[in-house]
Design an enzyme around this catalytic site. Structure first.
Site, short mmCIF file in Angstrom:
data_model
loop_
_atom_site.label_atom_id
_atom_site.label_comp_id
_atom_site.label_asym_id
_atom_site.label_seq_id
_atom_site.Cartn_x
_atom_site.Cartn_y
_atom_site.Cartn_z
N HIS A 283 33.32 48.03 35.08
CA HIS A 283 33.51 46.23 34.61
C HIS A 283 31.05 46.52 33.90
O HIS A 283 31.63 45.64 33.51
CB HIS A 283 32.35 46.41 36.44
N ASP B 48 53.98 39.60 32.23
CA ASP B 48 55.49 39.96 32.69
C ASP B 48 55.71 40.75 31.39
O ASP B 48 55.73 40.23 30.59
CB ASP B 48 56.13 38.50 33.08
#
Length: 464
Positions: free
Chosen positions: A184, A406
């Site tokens: 992060h 996807d």
């Protein structure tokens, strides 16, 4: 001088067994099959990037974990893993910082360093032969999910020794799980999903990605900040004398709001705009008010108790000069709103919505500059849970098109956050699976407050 907690390196050949308390009292068994490292497919030489003021406060947070569940792909599992690796090696030419590691220069300033000898991104393949998608889809908490995503309890500071991105692909009985752990201190949510969607583009046959990452962080802030971070003294398993009681256990739950329910929440809060108001409350402001009110009721706070609402705001268009949406790194800041619990719950919802709207609107380039200057003069490394007393802190965003990721074997059935960086009052907002303006809300609360929230008809929008 900040004190940080480190964890031990995991055994890459481990077999994890976690006791799961369900009606069937199942064990979740995950077997690690293989661990490899993926680098850009072409030599890039040495590249360095200084971490800036927007990145550094997250150095003591944990790796940011995302988990996506997919149907099918079981019979082609090995081919899918290889295809993902191939696509990753291509996309890392553009996003090479994720293949690097944390380092410090001679002045103690953190930076990301990539060179052709760096290990790259960690890629793990695993199998959970006894687990089905249905076992995970109904899981409200993160217990079952924990061993499907890497780097639980690993601090971003450990990027000095670890890869900055670790990905675990796990084969289930009837599907696949992709668990990702991102450092992060390197990137925020906007950059995370930019990377994920770009990787998916390559895996589905695109020769190039539609949006190149903007990699020069110093365009947003060029102040060099030295951090002196010291790991804690070793206690050899003995008590360090800290008698602070452990916090109560948390419960986690997903609340799914349809597009029509979101529209009703927004319409209700905009029905009576505050006097002098010149613009309507946004979907985010309306839903945040709905959540803040409900959590405050659920906690049964005293009227005089303070409650804090925190949002991690994207500053890309707020800084001067503005940065592109494709800015790669952290370009967020926490914005705080505080009031008394009694005043919050006794007031109409537009009272809280007005406070949230004002705080967000006021966080302009001047406020961001003042915040940065103040922090640079006295750098304070916060822990992930330091968001405020009786806090409701909102992360992620329903604007991220998480269900469009996807890789060639279908869109995800579910997108979740991992167990890291959760505390009492942490909220993650995700695009709803049903599409449109539907929103999924992941909330972590103390058990009693969660029990109250589950019965709150006003929050759940249940008509008597």
């Amino acid at each position: 001088m900040a004190t940080l907690v480190t964890t031990k390196e995991e055994n890459p050949t481990k077999v994890i067994e976690t006791q799961i308390t369900t009606k069937q009292d199942k064990h979740l068994k995950v077997e690690i099959l293989n661990k490899t490292y993926v680098k850009p497919q072409k030599p890039l030489g040495r590249k360095e990037c200084q971490l800036v003021t927007f990145d550094l406060p997250y150095i003591a947070f944990y790796y940011n974990q995302k988990l996506m569940i997919y149907k099918g792909g079981v019979d082609e599992f090995n081919d899918i893993v290889e295809k993902l690796k191939d696509g990753l090696s291509v996309i890392l030419e553009e996003f090479h910082q994720l293949a690097g590691k944390l380092d410090k220069d001679d002045d103690g300033v953190f930076k990301v360093v990539y060179d052709d000898d760096t290990n790259g991104v960690e890629m793990v393949s695993a199998v959970a032969e006894d687990t089905e998608i249905g076992d995970l889809m109904g899981e409200e908490g993160t217990i079952k999910l924990k061993d499907l995503v890497p780097y639980n309890g690993v601090l971003n500071l450990e990027g000095l020794q670890r890869p900055l991105l670790s990905i675990q692909i796990t084969k289930l009985k009837d599907g696949l799980v992709m668990g990702c752990a991102f450092n992060h201190a390197i990137l925020d949510g906007t950059s995370t999903w930019h990377f994920m969607s770009s990787w998916a583009q390559i895996c589905t046959g695109s020769k190039s990605i539609s949006v190149q990452p903007f990699l020069d962080r110093t365009q947003a802030r060029n102040t060099r900040v030295k951090l002196d971070l010291t790991p804690p003294a070793q206690t050899n398993g003995h008590s360090n004398g800290d008698s602070t009681p452990s916090p109560p256990p948390l419960r986690e739950k997903i609340f799914r709001f349809s597009e029509s329910e979101i529209e009703k929440i927004k319409a209700k809060i905009n029905a009576n705009p505050p006097e002098g108001s010149t613009k309507p409350f946004s979907t985010f402001q309306s839903l945040s008010t709905h959540i803040w009110h409900a959590v405050t009721r659920a906690r049964e706070l005293k009227p005089e108790d303070y409650t804090v609402f925190t949002v991690f705001a994207d500053c890309r268009k707020r800084v001067d000069p503005p940065m592109p949406d494709s800015y790669f790194g952290n370009l967020i800041q926490a914005i705080f709103t505080v009031t008394a619990a009694g005043l919050l719950v006794a007031s109409p919802p537009e009272f809280a919505a007005g406070m949230i709207q004002k705080a967000i609107d006021m966080h302009d380039a001047k406020a961001i500059e003042a915040r940065n200057t103040e922090w640079e003069s006295n750098p304070i490394i916060f822990q992930y849970k330091d968001a405020g007393v009786n806090c409701v802190a909102v992360g992620s965003s329903p604007r991220f098109k998480v269900y469009d990721v996807d890789f060639g074997f279908g869109k995800p059935e579910s997108v979740r956050s991992g167990a890291n960086n959760r505390f009492d009052g942490m909220v993650y907002l995700y695009q709803g699976k049903s599409g449109g303006k539907s929103i999924d809300i992941e909330i972590s609360l103390e058990a009693k407050a969660m029990e109250n929230l589950e019965k709150d008809k006003e929050f759940l929008m249940i008509q008597d």
